[in-house]
Design an enzyme around this catalytic site. Sequence first.
Site: not given
Lengths: 224, 221
Positions: A48-50
Amino acid sequence: MTEKLSRLQIAWRLAQDLEEGLVVNLGAGMPLTVSNYVPAGREVIFHSENGVLGIGPRPAAGRENPQLRNAGNQPITLLPGGSLFHHADSFTMIRGGHIDVCVLGAYEVAENGDLANWILPDSPRAPAVGGAMDLATGAKRVFVMMEHCSKEGEPKILKKCSLPLTGLACVSSIYTDMAVIDRDPDGLVVREMIAGMDLAGLQSVTGASLRLADHWRVLSAPLL
Amino acid sequence: MINKIVSSLAEAVRDIGDGSVILLGGFIDQGTPDRLLEVLAERRPRDLVIATNNPSVNGRGLAVLMQAGCVRKLICSFPRAPNSDLIEDRMRAGELELEVVPQGTLAERVRSAGAGIPGFYTRTSVGTPLAEGKEHRDFEGETYVFEAAIKGDFALINAHQADRWGNLVYSGSWRNFNPVMAMGARITIAQVREIVPAGELDPETIVTPGIFVNRVVRLED
């Protein structure tokens, strides 16, 4: 009578193509449902990009950790072996070619692999790109999942995109409610079509020229 | 004795003046420095330039600062929120300038500032409206676009634990942009949930070393 796939069935079909050991980023919205359909026993690492690698199943109701969420802001769990990191490291993974597959939605895909998925010129909303351009350009393979045609029945797979682009020549495969299509150096190749569909029928709802793979199959998915 | 812990939110943001460039940690509403922003809004600074992934989605923090009319320019990747008409109305009225930046480009532009790098070339956004007007250059047959560093006057961040040297650790996905923004500003201010004695944080697992942090303030329970 041809039976189109539902959105969840498209997600299921795409998930069958995620091989053991791949690192996969799922875009916000419809792509996030793909993780539910990876075949049991197959280990795929979701990013997940976060700043999360190794996302596990959804937490049970009442067991959510408010400080552990995905890029769509949904509560998540970490699998044993999962890891956490900051945004510059997360996008080093994306932009540096370390992500095997990213799954994105699309407004339009062109036959040369150009992708448009971030802005509609007549929209009154502020333009928002998020991580889409980084993912489209940086992932080793970009899988698009979308309806084959727009709500108005217009083709979304085109000779050339008309909308502002997200990335150039980046899409490797397209999963729709009617077909699974791969891109090779010569253009678009139909790998699967729903029962009752033939190439002429599919071509009539597609704006780019299609070829049929030698060993094409019927596209089907379980009821979900 | 070095002690970066300050006693109040107001003291932590005391010198943020008109026109400051402020970097914000946080992603959606995960790990945003809401209390620092709300206390800053009470002072009504003018013409602030804010770099952040996205505006507030919960009506707190940055939304309060924007509603108070303190923000002149927003640099972000995702200027959308349930109440983002605030942004669109202000843009239409010519009161807010918006610079949309791909998320990884935003992180790297700030990281570069922290690393003393004036900018970098990336393939992200080539061929899109976001690359228009920027320098392009080919390397080994691929086209790249130049992106300049974003240096902050201040960074406002959110962390889980701190010690008096300003060492920080985070919790879960609330880490996100916080350590990156901490590196990119002249003065970095952290709101934290807990302060522990020096030596209690495991040196092997400190995420933001105190060298990047100037002030720490603990939130009231």
